[in-house]
Design a protein around this motif. Sequence first.
Motif, PDB file in Angstrom:
ATOM      1  N   GLY A  85      -4.951  -4.005   7.095  1.00  0.00           N
ATOM      2  CA  GLY A  85      -3.674  -4.163   6.208  1.00  0.00           C
ATOM      3  C   GLY A  85      -3.584  -3.416   4.970  1.00  0.00           C
ATOM      4  O   GLY A  85      -2.670  -3.649   4.490  1.00  0.00           O
ATOM      5  N   PHE A  86      -4.821  -3.317   4.181  1.00  0.00           N
ATOM      6  CA  PHE A  86      -4.786  -2.693   3.137  1.00  0.00           C
ATOM      7  C   PHE A  86      -5.975  -1.679   2.991  1.00  0.00           C
ATOM      8  O   PHE A  86      -7.141  -2.063   3.212  1.00  0.00           O
ATOM      9  CB  PHE A  86      -4.797  -3.649   1.865  1.00  0.00           C
ATOM     10  CG  PHE A  86      -5.115  -3.323   0.480  1.00  0.00           C
ATOM     11  CD1 PHE A  86      -4.071  -2.967  -0.245  1.00  0.00           C
ATOM     12  CD2 PHE A  86      -6.121  -3.008   0.108  1.00  0.00           C
ATOM     13  CE1 PHE A  86      -4.085  -2.337  -1.321  1.00  0.00           C
ATOM     14  CE2 PHE A  86      -6.513  -2.015  -1.259  1.00  0.00           C
ATOM     15  CZ  PHE A  86      -5.130  -1.786  -1.874  1.00  0.00           C
ATOM     16  N   PRO A  87      -5.684  -0.589   2.073  1.00  0.00           N
ATOM     17  CA  PRO A  87      -4.580   0.285   1.848  1.00  0.00           C
ATOM     18  C   PRO A  87      -3.649   0.542   3.004  1.00  0.00           C
ATOM     19  O   PRO A  87      -4.138   0.832   4.085  1.00  0.00           O
ATOM     20  CB  PRO A  87      -5.133   1.470   1.171  1.00  0.00           C
ATOM     21  CG  PRO A  87      -6.427   1.103   1.014  1.00  0.00           C
ATOM     22  CD  PRO A  87      -7.041   0.363   2.309  1.00  0.00           C
ATOM     23  N   ARG A  88      -2.455   0.558   2.927  1.00  0.00           N
ATOM     24  CA  ARG A  88      -1.375   0.835   3.579  1.00  0.00           C
ATOM     25  C   ARG A  88      -0.565   2.119   3.343  1.00  0.00           C
ATOM     26  O   ARG A  88       0.387   2.376   3.948  1.00  0.00           O
ATOM     27  CB  ARG A  88      -0.780  -0.197   4.656  1.00  0.00           C
ATOM     28  CG  ARG A  88       0.388  -0.838   3.775  1.00  0.00           C
ATOM     29  CD  ARG A  88       0.369  -2.307   4.310  1.00  0.00           C
ATOM     30  NE  ARG A  88       1.304  -2.729   5.431  1.00  0.00           N
ATOM     31  CZ  ARG A  88       1.036  -3.589   6.252  1.00  0.00           C
ATOM     32  NH1 ARG A  88      -0.265  -4.248   6.334  1.00  0.00           N
ATOM     33  NH2 ARG A  88       1.745  -3.942   7.464  1.00  0.00           N
ATOM     34  N   THR A  89      -0.680   2.531   1.875  1.00  0.00           N
ATOM     35  CA  THR A  89       0.132   3.651   1.625  1.00  0.00           C
ATOM     36  C   THR A  89      -0.835   4.612   1.018  1.00  0.00           C
ATOM     37  O   THR A  89      -2.000   4.160   0.705  1.00  0.00           O
ATOM     38  CB  THR A  89       1.227   3.237   0.548  1.00  0.00           C
ATOM     39  OG1 THR A  89       0.690   2.621  -0.659  1.00  0.00           O
ATOM     40  CG2 THR A  89       2.232   2.232   1.050  1.00  0.00           C
ATOM     41  N   VAL A  90      -0.464   5.928   0.714  1.00  0.00           N
ATOM     42  CA  VAL A  90      -1.302   6.911  -0.161  1.00  0.00           C
ATOM     43  C   VAL A  90      -1.573   6.292  -1.450  1.00  0.00           C
ATOM     44  O   VAL A  90      -2.732   6.351  -2.056  1.00  0.00           O
ATOM     45  CB  VAL A  90      -0.361   8.374   0.106  1.00  0.00           C
ATOM     46  CG1 VAL A  90      -1.272   9.251  -0.955  1.00  0.00           C
ATOM     47  CG2 VAL A  90      -0.440   8.961   1.333  1.00  0.00           C
ATOM     48  N   GLU A  91      -0.520   5.670  -1.924  1.00  0.00           N
ATOM     49  CA  GLU A  91      -0.774   5.189  -3.382  1.00  0.00           C
ATOM     50  C   GLU A  91      -1.653   4.056  -3.319  1.00  0.00           C
ATOM     51  O   GLU A  91      -2.406   4.101  -4.280  1.00  0.00           O
ATOM     52  CB  GLU A  91       0.622   4.893  -4.112  1.00  0.00           C
ATOM     53  CG  GLU A  91       1.912   5.430  -4.254  1.00  0.00           C
ATOM     54  CD  GLU A  91       2.510   6.106  -2.892  1.00  0.00           C
ATOM     55  OE1 GLU A  91       2.239   5.487  -1.587  1.00  0.00           O
ATOM     56  OE2 GLU A  91       3.285   6.852  -2.890  1.00  0.00           O
ATOM     57  N   GLN A  92      -1.587   3.223  -2.522  1.00  0.00           N
ATOM     58  CA  GLN A  92      -2.669   2.122  -2.749  1.00  0.00           C
ATOM     59  C   GLN A  92      -3.911   2.614  -2.194  1.00  0.00           C
ATOM     60  O   GLN A  92      -5.107   2.279  -2.724  1.00  0.00           O
ATOM     61  CB  GLN A  92      -2.160   0.849  -1.232  1.00  0.00           C
ATOM     62  CG  GLN A  92      -1.215   0.146  -1.712  1.00  0.00           C
ATOM     63  CD  GLN A  92      -0.690  -0.846  -0.552  1.00  0.00           C
ATOM     64  OE1 GLN A  92      -1.478  -0.906   0.249  1.00  0.00           O
ATOM     65  NE2 GLN A  92       0.145  -1.675  -1.007  1.00  0.00           N
ATOM     66  N   ALA A  93      -4.156   3.620  -1.350  1.00  0.00           N
ATOM     67  CA  ALA A  93      -5.427   4.360  -1.017  1.00  0.00           C
ATOM     68  C   ALA A  93      -6.054   5.009  -2.357  1.00  0.00           C
ATOM     69  O   ALA A  93      -7.138   4.823  -2.710  1.00  0.00           O
ATOM     70  CB  ALA A  93      -5.127   5.460   0.250  1.00  0.00           C
ATOM     71  N   LEU A  94      -5.185   5.678  -2.964  1.00  0.00           N
ATOM     72  CA  LEU A  94      -5.751   6.103  -4.270  1.00  0.00           C
ATOM     73  C   LEU A  94      -6.159   5.141  -5.209  1.00  0.00           C
ATOM     74  O   LEU A  94      -7.252   5.298  -5.906  1.00  0.00           O
ATOM     75  CB  LEU A  94      -4.512   7.392  -4.666  1.00  0.00           C
ATOM     76  CG  LEU A  94      -4.294   8.463  -3.974  1.00  0.00           C
ATOM     77  CD1 LEU A  94      -2.954   9.140  -4.432  1.00  0.00           C
ATOM     78  CD2 LEU A  94      -5.518   9.478  -4.122  1.00  0.00           C
ATOM     79  N   ALA A  95      -5.173   4.249  -5.362  1.00  0.00           N
ATOM     80  CA  ALA A  95      -5.581   3.038  -6.549  1.00  0.00           C
ATOM     81  C   ALA A  95      -6.894   2.368  -6.319  1.00  0.00           C
ATOM     82  O   ALA A  95      -7.488   2.028  -6.915  1.00  0.00           O
ATOM     83  CB  ALA A  95      -4.258   2.197  -6.561  1.00  0.00           C
ATOM     84  N   ALA A  96      -6.847   2.163  -4.810  1.00  0.00           N
ATOM     85  CA  ALA A  96      -7.920   1.400  -4.166  1.00  0.00           C
ATOM     86  C   ALA A  96      -9.433   2.100  -4.645  1.00  0.00           C
ATOM     87  O   ALA A  96     -10.233   1.359  -5.248  1.00  0.00           O
ATOM     88  CB  ALA A  96      -7.911   1.049  -2.917  1.00  0.00           C
ATOM     89  N   TYR A  97      -9.328   3.346  -4.368  1.00  0.00           N
ATOM     90  CA  TYR A  97     -10.476   4.407  -4.284  1.00  0.00           C
ATOM     91  C   TYR A  97     -10.871   4.434  -5.836  1.00  0.00           C
ATOM     92  O   TYR A  97     -11.920   4.011  -6.273  1.00  0.00           O
ATOM     93  CB  TYR A  97     -10.054   5.688  -3.883  1.00  0.00           C
ATOM     94  CG  TYR A  97     -11.256   6.359  -4.074  1.00  0.00           C
ATOM     95  CD1 TYR A  97     -12.481   6.326  -3.231  1.00  0.00           C
ATOM     96  CD2 TYR A  97     -11.442   7.484  -5.001  1.00  0.00           C
ATOM     97  CE1 TYR A  97     -13.512   7.164  -3.302  1.00  0.00           C
ATOM     98  CE2 TYR A  97     -12.459   8.408  -4.813  1.00  0.00           C
ATOM     99  CZ  TYR A  97     -13.486   8.263  -4.089  1.00  0.00           C
ATOM    100  OH  TYR A  97     -14.618   8.955  -4.244  1.00  0.00           O
ATOM    101  N   GLY A  98      -9.894   4.390  -6.851  1.00  0.00           N
ATOM    102  CA  GLY A  98      -9.975   4.450  -8.252  1.00  0.00           C
ATOM    103  C   GLY A  98     -10.689   3.245  -8.580  1.00  0.00           C
ATOM    104  O   GLY A  98     -11.714   3.325  -9.400  1.00  0.00           O
TER     105      GLY A  98
END
Length: 194
Positions: A85-98
């Motif tokens: 359930g997380f990340p579930r948007t491109v923005e979350q994927a980028l922020a999480a990777y960061g």
Amino acid sequence: MRILLVGAPGSGKGTQAQLLSLSLGLTHISSGDLLRDHVARRTALGRRVRSYVARGDLVPDAIVMDMLRKPVIKAVQRGGYILDGFPRTVEQALAAYGTARELGAAVQVAVHLDVPSAELVRRLLARGRGTDDTDDIIEHRLDVYQDRTLPMLDYYAQREQLVRVDAAAPIGKVHQAVLSQLEPVRRMLQESTT
Ligand code: AMP
């Protein structure tokens, strides 16, 4: 191993995450379960997110990320995670990777549980969980998935970290398919660290 499970509401994502966590000995972390638990316990966080969850809207990124930071770090120390359930948007994927990259906590492989939308609607209506599964809200959650989450799959595909599994099959078959698709990934990751 650090695995992200991606699937629409009704794809069996939670069930497959639990089975995988048992088979692979990895910690299952479900953002939806954690949020629902906060709502049920009426914590401060629960009161902030209640209306989003009830509508089937996405909770603001900062809240979800703060909530997950500790459990994710703990799971990584114990050998890895199944993120559900997380990340579930491109923005979350980028922020999480960061934030996760430096900690060695970033997702290594994303598994897409692919189910045709007619089958999803059938399953969701049959399930009728009550709180967020009325017809309108089901439709809204599927729209949010299509608009916000499906584009995230391209992000993982571009990183060559995406595996697709036909998840319209029965639970046991899907689980076996996920395991066999992950096996070469696991071997590859092992080779790259030895
Ligand atoms: P799920 O059980 O994964 O379908 O999540 C249930 C609900 O929790 C969603 O409809 C959202 O309201 C909220 N939620 C879960 N994960 C996230 C996330 N990564 N970002 C924002 N909202 C989320």
